[in-house]
Design a protein around this motif. Structure first.
Motif, short mmCIF file in Angstrom:
data_model
loop_
_atom_site.label_atom_id
_atom_site.label_comp_id
_atom_site.label_asym_id
_atom_site.label_seq_id
_atom_site.Cartn_x
_atom_site.Cartn_y
_atom_site.Cartn_z
N VAL A 118 48.08 10.46 31.90
CA VAL A 118 49.32 9.78 32.23
C VAL A 118 50.54 10.70 32.12
N GLU A 119 50.60 11.53 31.10
CA GLU A 119 51.76 12.43 30.93
C GLU A 119 51.80 13.49 32.02
N GLU A 120 50.62 14.01 32.38
CA GLU A 120 50.55 15.02 33.45
C GLU A 120 51.00 14.43 34.79
N ILE A 121 50.60 13.19 35.06
CA ILE A 121 50.99 12.56 36.33
C ILE A 121 52.49 12.27 36.35
N LYS A 122 53.04 11.90 35.21
CA LYS A 122 54.49 11.72 35.12
C LYS A 122 55.21 13.04 35.41
N LYS A 123 54.66 14.14 34.90
CA LYS A 123 55.25 15.45 35.14
C LYS A 123 55.20 15.79 36.63
N ILE A 124 54.07 15.49 37.27
CA ILE A 124 53.95 15.72 38.71
C ILE A 124 54.98 14.88 39.47
N ARG A 125 55.12 13.61 39.07
CA ARG A 125 56.12 12.75 39.71
C ARG A 125 57.52 13.33 39.59
N ASP A 126 57.88 13.78 38.40
CA ASP A 126 59.22 14.34 38.19
C ASP A 126 59.43 15.60 39.04
N LEU B 31 51.35 23.58 38.56
CA LEU B 31 51.34 23.19 37.14
C LEU B 31 50.00 23.46 36.47
N ASN B 32 49.07 24.03 37.26
CA ASN B 32 47.72 24.37 36.76
C ASN B 32 46.92 23.16 36.29
N PHE B 33 47.24 21.99 36.82
CA PHE B 33 46.49 20.79 36.44
C PHE B 33 45.14 20.73 37.14
N HIS B 34 44.95 21.58 38.13
CA HIS B 34 43.65 21.62 38.83
C HIS B 34 42.61 22.38 38.01
N LYS B 35 43.05 22.98 36.92
CA LYS B 35 42.13 23.79 36.10
C LYS B 35 41.81 23.13 34.76
N THR B 36 42.03 21.83 34.65
CA THR B 36 41.74 21.14 33.39
C THR B 36 40.24 21.08 33.15
N GLU B 37 39.87 20.93 31.90
CA GLU B 37 38.45 20.87 31.55
C GLU B 37 37.79 19.63 32.13
N ALA C 41 52.45 18.05 49.40
CA ALA C 41 53.47 18.41 48.42
C ALA C 41 52.96 18.15 47.00
N ILE C 42 52.31 17.02 46.82
CA ILE C 42 51.72 16.67 45.52
C ILE C 42 50.68 17.72 45.12
N ASN C 43 49.87 18.11 46.07
CA ASN C 43 48.81 19.09 45.78
C ASN C 43 49.40 20.44 45.39
N LEU C 44 50.49 20.83 46.06
CA LEU C 44 51.17 22.08 45.75
C LEU C 44 51.68 22.05 44.31
N ILE C 45 52.32 20.97 43.94
CA ILE C 45 52.86 20.83 42.58
C ILE C 45 51.73 20.78 41.57
N ARG C 46 50.70 20.05 41.88
CA ARG C 46 49.52 19.95 41.01
C ARG C 46 48.95 21.34 40.70
N THR C 47 48.89 22.18 41.73
CA THR C 47 48.36 23.53 41.57
C THR C 47 49.32 24.42 40.78
#
Length: 675
Positions: free
Chosen positions: A173-181, A129-135, A121-127
């Motif tokens: 930290v902010e991105e992980i908070k967003k994933i948590r929410d 939110l496009n956080f898997h494409k960060t520099e 579920a975390i991985n789905l949300i991470r994807t």
């Protein structure tokens, strides 16, 4: 009807705990003092006094322990004890939430996510939110879930967990908070609860719905909590809420054995219990049924230096016993040799391998010892940490050596190629095919810089002239960036690589090193269950955390040195150092007859070669230096007296409602709000 002679079966302190029925009680159960015996007999005693079994709640940390306690209570008294409500905090929460879930806006047929489900579920949300494409490299699903879970269990901000566990990801930290929410929304929309949610939702139910809390408090009139020093803030709050109307709660534990803060356990829960429940009666169990007095003298002296504790002095009625032995070995391998030889000596004296344990602060501390034991055909089982040669990063480095030694080793080629970014199984297969027939190699490596570096490195390696250690050092320089890419917890793996380098230094040829890794790896010496008997049952290697609750005839505690025990990772605060002291205490109190404390005099820095570490002289652990324990283990007089407060007249407040408990609620809420 069967009657139990409690006076005959229990010592005076145990009897005092068992016969205490009303009011709040804190039982400080020293190591080996019969904590489980007290809980079993107290269940039987409550039932024997005519209390309805269903009104008794026994909360433990594993389902098995609850079932075993109630089984033993039933054998002690009768079948009524099986009707006592017993289980873990999580199983209890699940049962209550199934009944009251709709009050919290969720379906009572909610599904509980296991760890794999949560990570997906975390991985789905991470994807999404496009956080898997960060520099920069973003943490993977396992690390993100661990951060979120620890934040819940420790009642700590995400930023604090990142600083402690994953400092390399603090910028996210902010991105992980967003994933948590988003993860919270995802679960709520689909009627899903994860393991942590069970506690969170139960606490919310009890705090936001006074009628439900009062009803549950009226049902569970007598509450017992085992291993209270291991509870987290949520669990302690739940226990206090359930007992609020009657205060008939007995928590049992040992502040000196609180060692699980990394899981969220809060040492303050047991220390501050009397602050929440005014008039708490403290009963201390000090008679030890496990260890000899010389061992207890040492452990009493070590824990006496603790800054915050409940006073106790363990004693035993056993006669005699060997004084604990401290051995300052020349180096790590000498430490391993001493342990192995002493184990064989003890075996000849009739001490079975299964009655011997080697304990250590961190899993990597046993790496050299595992190789030494394997070379002597001494079987062992390791707990609390992966076996050395099974670790993925160790297999990675060994694979580099194997392709240097044999360019046709397809299995090793596949492993090292898949470490390289942008090379998948299909590309790896084509590269291996080209390697085997020596075609188009240059064309292949021109397309990938990392592949080019690998081929150039292989050209430079000279197995005829270079030592195994120097070859490993060459590959480690190449491997370090890949290690950081592949493993979010790469910093925890550095000490293993350092150990591999030190082990390789004992070999003259790469061939012999690889032969030993292949033919005599430590795990090959494990005894299969079908073959285990009295003679060949393996000895135990274990981290101290995994050894809690167990005992052995002989215990070796290795790496009793500053930077190891206490760990250099736990020297930043007084709280961390005090938990390291308790770890030492737990390790030493596992020994029944013999206790050996060892330290390598010369060692490499535990911060690993990647930080430029070199050979250093070690200092003995501060826990042995304090109180002059190295010169002479303290001689404690055995008075035989048991500590504990005089009996207190406790008001029976069963059935009293919130108006009479106003002061209690205010104290409790203020405590948990300010923690």
């Amino acid at each position: 009807m069967k009657k139990i002679n409690y006076q005959q079966e229990l010592n005076s302190a145990q009897l005092k705990a068992v016969e205490s029925i009303t009011g709040p009680h804190l039982v400080i159960a020293g190591a080996g003092s019969g904590k489980t015996r007290v809980l079993v007999h107290r269940v039987a005693y409550l039932v024997e006094q005519g209390i309805t079994p269903e009104n008794i709640l026994l909360l433990t940390f594993t389902r098995r322990s609850a079932e075993e306690m109630l089984r033993r209570a039933s054998l002690l008294l009768d079948e009524r004890c099986k009707h006592v409500s017993g289980g873990t905090f999580h199983s209890f929460a699940n049962m209550i939430l199934r009944k009251y879930a709709k009050l919290l806006g969720i379906s009572n047929n909610f599904t509980i996510l296991d760890q794999a489900d949560s990570e997906d579920a975390i991985n789905l949300i991470r994807t999404q939110l496009n956080f898997h494409k960060t520099e920069k490299r973003f943490p993977r699903k396992h690390a993100i879930l661990e951060v979120i879970s620890k934040s819940v269990n420790k009642s700590e901000e995400i930023s604090g967990v990142l600083m402690d566990e994953y400092p390399q990801f603090i910028e996210f930290v902010e991105e992980i908070k967003k994933i948590r929410d988003e993860y919270i929304k995802y679960k709520y929309q689909k009627s899903l609860l994860d393991y942590d949610d069970l506690l969170v939702f139960l606490k919310n139910l009890l705090t936001k719905h006074e009628d439900v809390r009062a009803s549950l408090s009226a049902k569970y009139q007598y509450i017992m909590v085992d291993e209270y020093q291991d509870t987290n803030k949520l669990q302690a709050h739940i226990a206090c809420l359930l007992a609020a109307d009657h205060a008939n709660i007995m928590v049992v534990g040992d502040d000196a054995q609180s060692i699980y803060s990394f899981r969220g356990a809060n040492f303050k829960n047991i220390i501050d219990f009397p602050k929440i429940f005014k008039g708490t009666r403290i009963i201390t169990l000090e008679e030890n049924y496990r260890s000899t007095q010389p061992i207890l003298n040492l452990t009493n002296a070590v824990i006496a230096q603790a800054k915050e504790k409940f006073e106790k002095n363990l004693y035993t009625r056993k006669q005699g016993g060997n004084t604990p032995v401290f051995v300052d070995c020349p180096d790590e391998n000498a430490q391993s040799v001493f342990v192995a030889e002493k184990i064989l000596e003890l075996r000849e004296e009739g001490v079975a391998l299964k009655d011997v344990a080697v304990l250590f602060r961190s899993g990597w501390h046993s790496n050299d010892l595992e190789v030494e034991l394997a070379s002597r055909n001494i079987p062992f089982t390791k707990y609390g940490g992966q076996k050395f040669v099974e670790a993925a990063h160790i297999k990675d480095i060994v694979s580099y050596l194997r392709i240097a030694y044999n360019r046709h080793d397809q299995v090793s080629w596949l492993r090292v190629l898949l470490l390289i970014p942008r090379i998948g199984p299909k590309s790896a297969a084509k590269i291996i095919e080209a390697i085997l027939d020596q075609s188009k190699l240059e064309e292949l490596w021109q397309k990938n810089d990392e592949l080019k570096k690998l081929f150039e490195l292989l050209k430079e390696v000279d197995l005829e002239c270079d030592s195994p250690a120097s070859v490993i050092e060459s590959f480690l320089g190449y491997y370090q960036p890949l290690l950081k890419i592949k493993y979010d917890d790469f910093n925890k793996r550095l000490n293993d690589l350092d150990s591999l380098l030190r082990i390789a230094q004992r070999y003259k040829t790469t061939e012999q090193f690889l032969v030993d890794m292949a033919l005599e790896p430590p795990e090959r010496m494990l005894v299969e269950p079908a073959r285990q008997d009295k003679d060949d049952a393996p000895l135990t290697l274990s981290t101290i955390h995994s050894a809690k609750g167990l005992e052995w005839h002989t215990v070796f505690l290795i790496y009793v040195a500053e930077g190891h025990l206490p760990s250099y990772l736990s020297l930043e605060t007084d709280e961390q150092i005090e938990e390291e002291r308790r770890l030492f205490y737990v390790a030493a109190t596992r020994a029944k007859v013999n206790l050996f404390l060892l330290k390598p005099h010369l060692d490499r820095s535990p911060r690993s070669f990647m930080d430029g570490g070199g050979s250093v002289f070690t200092q003995v652990s501060r826990f042995l230096e304090q109180g002059g324990l190295l010169e002479e283990f303290v001689d404690v007089q055995n008075s035989g007296a048991l500590s504990g407060l005089d009996d207190l007249e406790l008001e029976d407040i069963i059935g009293e409602k919130r108006n009479k408990n106003k002061e209690f609620f205010e104290t409790m809420e203020e405590y948990f709000r300010n923690e």
